[in-house]
Motif scaffolding. Sequence first.
Motif, PDB file in Angstrom:
ATOM      1  N   PRO A  68      -4.429   0.220  13.331  1.00  0.00           N
ATOM      2  CA  PRO A  68      -4.514   0.664  11.934  1.00  0.00           C
ATOM      3  C   PRO A  68      -5.886   1.179  11.511  1.00  0.00           C
ATOM      4  O   PRO A  68      -5.966   2.077  10.670  1.00  0.00           O
ATOM      5  CB  PRO A  68      -4.119  -0.590  11.141  1.00  0.00           C
ATOM      6  N   GLN A  69      -6.957   0.634  12.078  1.00  0.00           N
ATOM      7  CA  GLN A  69      -8.277   1.063  11.635  1.00  0.00           C
ATOM      8  C   GLN A  69      -8.528   2.527  11.972  1.00  0.00           C
ATOM      9  O   GLN A  69      -9.082   3.284  11.164  1.00  0.00           O
ATOM     10  CB  GLN A  69      -9.366   0.191  12.264  1.00  0.00           C
ATOM     11  N   GLN A  70      -8.093   2.948  13.161  1.00  0.00           N
ATOM     12  CA  GLN A  70      -8.282   4.336  13.571  1.00  0.00           C
ATOM     13  C   GLN A  70      -7.509   5.284  12.651  1.00  0.00           C
ATOM     14  O   GLN A  70      -8.024   6.332  12.255  1.00  0.00           O
ATOM     15  CB  GLN A  70      -7.816   4.511  15.016  1.00  0.00           C
ATOM     16  N   MET A  71      -6.283   4.923  12.291  1.00  0.00           N
ATOM     17  CA  MET A  71      -5.499   5.785  11.429  1.00  0.00           C
ATOM     18  C   MET A  71      -5.982   5.724   9.986  1.00  0.00           C
ATOM     19  O   MET A  71      -5.851   6.693   9.238  1.00  0.00           O
ATOM     20  CB  MET A  71      -4.011   5.411  11.519  1.00  0.00           C
ATOM     21  N   SER A  72      -6.541   4.602   9.598  1.00  0.00           N
ATOM     22  CA  SER A  72      -7.169   4.517   8.282  1.00  0.00           C
ATOM     23  C   SER A  72      -8.346   5.489   8.203  1.00  0.00           C
ATOM     24  O   SER A  72      -8.556   6.155   7.180  1.00  0.00           O
ATOM     25  CB  SER A  72      -7.636   3.082   8.008  1.00  0.00           C
ATOM     26  N   ASN A  81      -4.784   9.599   0.019  1.00  0.00           N
ATOM     27  CA  ASN A  81      -4.602   8.285  -0.599  1.00  0.00           C
ATOM     28  C   ASN A  81      -3.097   8.040  -0.723  1.00  0.00           C
ATOM     29  O   ASN A  81      -2.444   8.556  -1.625  1.00  0.00           O
ATOM     30  CB  ASN A  81      -5.271   8.233  -1.971  1.00  0.00           C
ATOM     31  N   ILE A  82      -2.563   7.255   0.194  1.00  0.00           N
ATOM     32  CA  ILE A  82      -1.111   7.063   0.215  1.00  0.00           C
ATOM     33  C   ILE A  82      -0.622   6.241  -0.972  1.00  0.00           C
ATOM     34  O   ILE A  82       0.572   6.255  -1.291  1.00  0.00           O
ATOM     35  CB  ILE A  82      -0.647   6.422   1.540  1.00  0.00           C
ATOM     36  N   PHE A  83      -1.529   5.552  -1.654  1.00  0.00           N
ATOM     37  CA  PHE A  83      -1.103   4.703  -2.768  1.00  0.00           C
ATOM     38  C   PHE A  83      -0.837   5.488  -4.047  1.00  0.00           C
ATOM     39  O   PHE A  83      -0.393   4.925  -5.040  1.00  0.00           O
ATOM     40  CB  PHE A  83      -2.132   3.598  -3.014  1.00  0.00           C
ATOM     41  N   THR A  84      -1.086   6.791  -4.011  1.00  0.00           N
ATOM     42  CA  THR A  84      -0.764   7.643  -5.161  1.00  0.00           C
ATOM     43  C   THR A  84       0.594   8.327  -4.990  1.00  0.00           C
ATOM     44  O   THR A  84       1.009   9.090  -5.856  1.00  0.00           O
ATOM     45  CB  THR A  84      -1.849   8.722  -5.363  1.00  0.00           C
ATOM     46  N   LYS A  85       1.275   8.055  -3.874  1.00  0.00           N
ATOM     47  CA  LYS A  85       2.509   8.780  -3.544  1.00  0.00           C
ATOM     48  C   LYS A  85       3.764   7.987  -3.901  1.00  0.00           C
ATOM     49  O   LYS A  85       3.786   6.765  -3.839  1.00  0.00           O
ATOM     50  CB  LYS A  85       2.549   9.109  -2.047  1.00  0.00           C
ATOM     51  N   LEU A 151      -0.971  -0.315   5.994  1.00  0.00           N
ATOM     52  CA  LEU A 151      -1.026  -0.402   4.540  1.00  0.00           C
ATOM     53  C   LEU A 151      -2.007  -1.498   4.102  1.00  0.00           C
ATOM     54  O   LEU A 151      -2.742  -1.316   3.127  1.00  0.00           O
ATOM     55  CB  LEU A 151       0.368  -0.662   3.980  1.00  0.00           C
ATOM     56  N   ASN A 152      -2.009  -2.616   4.802  1.00  0.00           N
ATOM     57  CA  ASN A 152      -2.968  -3.679   4.467  1.00  0.00           C
ATOM     58  C   ASN A 152      -4.394  -3.228   4.725  1.00  0.00           C
ATOM     59  O   ASN A 152      -5.311  -3.540   3.945  1.00  0.00           O
ATOM     60  CB  ASN A 152      -2.652  -4.944   5.272  1.00  0.00           C
ATOM     61  N   THR A 153      -4.611  -2.463   5.801  1.00  0.00           N
ATOM     62  CA  THR A 153      -5.951  -1.935   6.092  1.00  0.00           C
ATOM     63  C   THR A 153      -6.380  -0.950   5.014  1.00  0.00           C
ATOM     64  O   THR A 153      -7.526  -0.976   4.541  1.00  0.00           O
ATOM     65  CB  THR A 153      -5.953  -1.238   7.469  1.00  0.00           C
ATOM     66  N   GLU A 154      -5.455  -0.086   4.611  1.00  0.00           N
ATOM     67  CA  GLU A 154      -5.768   0.928   3.599  1.00  0.00           C
ATOM     68  C   GLU A 154      -6.041   0.311   2.235  1.00  0.00           C
ATOM     69  O   GLU A 154      -6.945   0.747   1.516  1.00  0.00           O
ATOM     70  CB  GLU A 154      -4.613   1.926   3.487  1.00  0.00           C
ATOM     71  N   ILE A 155      -5.284  -0.707   1.861  1.00  0.00           N
ATOM     72  CA  ILE A 155      -5.485  -1.270   0.523  1.00  0.00           C
ATOM     73  C   ILE A 155      -6.810  -2.015   0.445  1.00  0.00           C
ATOM     74  O   ILE A 155      -7.472  -2.037  -0.598  1.00  0.00           O
ATOM     75  CB  ILE A 155      -4.296  -2.163   0.102  1.00  0.00           C
ATOM     76  N   ARG A 156      -7.245  -2.592   1.567  1.00  0.00           N
ATOM     77  CA  ARG A 156      -8.563  -3.234   1.573  1.00  0.00           C
ATOM     78  C   ARG A 156      -9.669  -2.192   1.450  1.00  0.00           C
ATOM     79  O   ARG A 156     -10.721  -2.457   0.868  1.00  0.00           O
ATOM     80  CB  ARG A 156      -8.744  -4.052   2.854  1.00  0.00           C
ATOM     81  N   ARG A 157      -9.420  -0.996   1.978  1.00  0.00           N
ATOM     82  CA  ARG A 157     -10.423   0.074   1.885  1.00  0.00           C
ATOM     83  C   ARG A 157     -10.484   0.688   0.495  1.00  0.00           C
ATOM     84  O   ARG A 157     -11.569   1.023  -0.002  1.00  0.00           O
ATOM     85  CB  ARG A 157     -10.095   1.169   2.910  1.00  0.00           C
ATOM     86  N   LEU A 158      -9.330   0.830  -0.152  1.00  0.00           N
ATOM     87  CA  LEU A 158      -9.251   1.630  -1.373  1.00  0.00           C
ATOM     88  C   LEU A 158      -9.211   0.824  -2.662  1.00  0.00           C
ATOM     89  O   LEU A 158      -9.569   1.336  -3.726  1.00  0.00           O
ATOM     90  CB  LEU A 158      -8.010   2.528  -1.320  1.00  0.00           C
ATOM     91  N   ASP A 165      -5.978 -12.642   0.086  1.00  0.00           N
ATOM     92  CA  ASP A 165      -6.222 -12.589   1.522  1.00  0.00           C
ATOM     93  C   ASP A 165      -6.224 -11.162   2.057  1.00  0.00           C
ATOM     94  O   ASP A 165      -6.328 -10.942   3.262  1.00  0.00           O
ATOM     95  CB  ASP A 165      -5.186 -13.429   2.280  1.00  0.00           C
ATOM     96  N   GLY A 166      -6.145 -10.165   1.155  1.00  0.00           N
ATOM     97  CA  GLY A 166      -6.181  -8.767   1.572  1.00  0.00           C
ATOM     98  C   GLY A 166      -4.986  -8.328   2.396  1.00  0.00           C
ATOM     99  O   GLY A 166      -5.042  -7.307   3.080  1.00  0.00           O
ATOM    100  N   MET A 167      -3.885  -9.073   2.337  1.00  0.00           N
ATOM    101  CA  MET A 167      -2.699  -8.758   3.135  1.00  0.00           C
ATOM    102  C   MET A 167      -1.449  -8.783   2.259  1.00  0.00           C
ATOM    103  O   MET A 167      -0.533  -9.594   2.464  1.00  0.00           O
ATOM    104  CB  MET A 167      -2.547  -9.766   4.276  1.00  0.00           C
ATOM    105  N   PRO A 168      -1.371  -7.907   1.270  1.00  0.00           N
ATOM    106  CA  PRO A 168      -0.224  -7.973   0.351  1.00  0.00           C
ATOM    107  C   PRO A 168       1.086  -7.442   0.930  1.00  0.00           C
ATOM    108  O   PRO A 168       2.156  -7.754   0.415  1.00  0.00           O
ATOM    109  CB  PRO A 168      -0.672  -7.113  -0.832  1.00  0.00           C
ATOM    110  N   PHE A 169       1.007  -6.628   1.988  1.00  0.00           N
ATOM    111  CA  PHE A 169       2.229  -6.053   2.549  1.00  0.00           C
ATOM    112  C   PHE A 169       2.779  -6.983   3.627  1.00  0.00           C
ATOM    113  O   PHE A 169       2.262  -7.048   4.749  1.00  0.00           O
ATOM    114  CB  PHE A 169       1.954  -4.663   3.138  1.00  0.00           C
ATOM    115  N   THR A 170       3.829  -7.725   3.280  1.00  0.00           N
ATOM    116  CA  THR A 170       4.434  -8.681   4.197  1.00  0.00           C
ATOM    117  C   THR A 170       5.940  -8.434   4.273  1.00  0.00           C
ATOM    118  O   THR A 170       6.486  -7.590   3.549  1.00  0.00           O
ATOM    119  CB  THR A 170       4.189 -10.121   3.713  1.00  0.00           C
TER     120      THR A 170
END
Length: 269
Positions: A68-72, A81-85, A151-158, A165-170
């Motif tokens: 995930p980090q590489q794709m982030s 920003n995928i969270f605007t879609k 998604l968890n990696t991206e939300i921690r970035r954005l 715990d920075g892991m809301p997508f479960t």
Amino acid sequence: ASVLDRCSLFTDIEIIESSIDRLRDKIGSQDIDDRLVDFFMCWMSLRQDEQVIFLSPSFLHTLQMLGPQQMSNYLKENKINIFTKRFVLLPFYQLGAGWFLFAIANPGSIMNEFKPEEDQSEDQNVPALLSCNIRNRTIPWDVVNSIRGLLNTEIRRLVPRPYEDGMPFTEDTFELFPTCQSGSEDWDKTNSGLFACLSAYSFFLLRGNPLTYEALGDEAPYFEDHFLSLPEFTFSSECVERFGQEFLALLENLRDIQKSKSRLLSRAE
């Protein structure tokens, strides 16, 4: 590669010709290749709609290989920003199962899932992960888990302090709903790649529709029932084949345009 770089391949007459030949051969069979699926996703991306993003078939495969980090980093470099879609659409090919289309719906609304019950409302957007596969094959759960990880990696970035715990997508907050599947024998010879492309177009048509608990009504949270009841997703194997013919006509028109341009350039020289 950017969308424009990917689409620029289809200014090459030889590439278009070979793609036409492959599509013509495979309309009635089970699969088309990555290049054709990627072209369709590129073509839809040129509409520059703010609510939907169409990603390359290589995206999920690269996510599987590099993490995930590489794709982030890729999303950051391309200012995505995928969270605007409303929908993030991701085609994926699995050997033996054919093409899947994964649709991330309302990812920016994930924090609604953590509101106290008294603060929940019927008009809030519902986040979910949807999958479309024509032959009702086993879901590739490793891919599903990789999507949640991204998604968890991206939300921690954005998003500052998105969740304790920075892991809301479960599995509980971002459930997978298989949609548009068919176990019917009528679908056995239908092209799964064209089905995935047509499903992506159907999601695009639905981008303005509310995906709230109120809109889902009694079907919430059964997304698969909701989508299967909509006319945009009510298509037969004949519809998929007709879509393939229209796709072929698009490529043939592009070839003719490029040939005309080439002749004009030759005369100018």
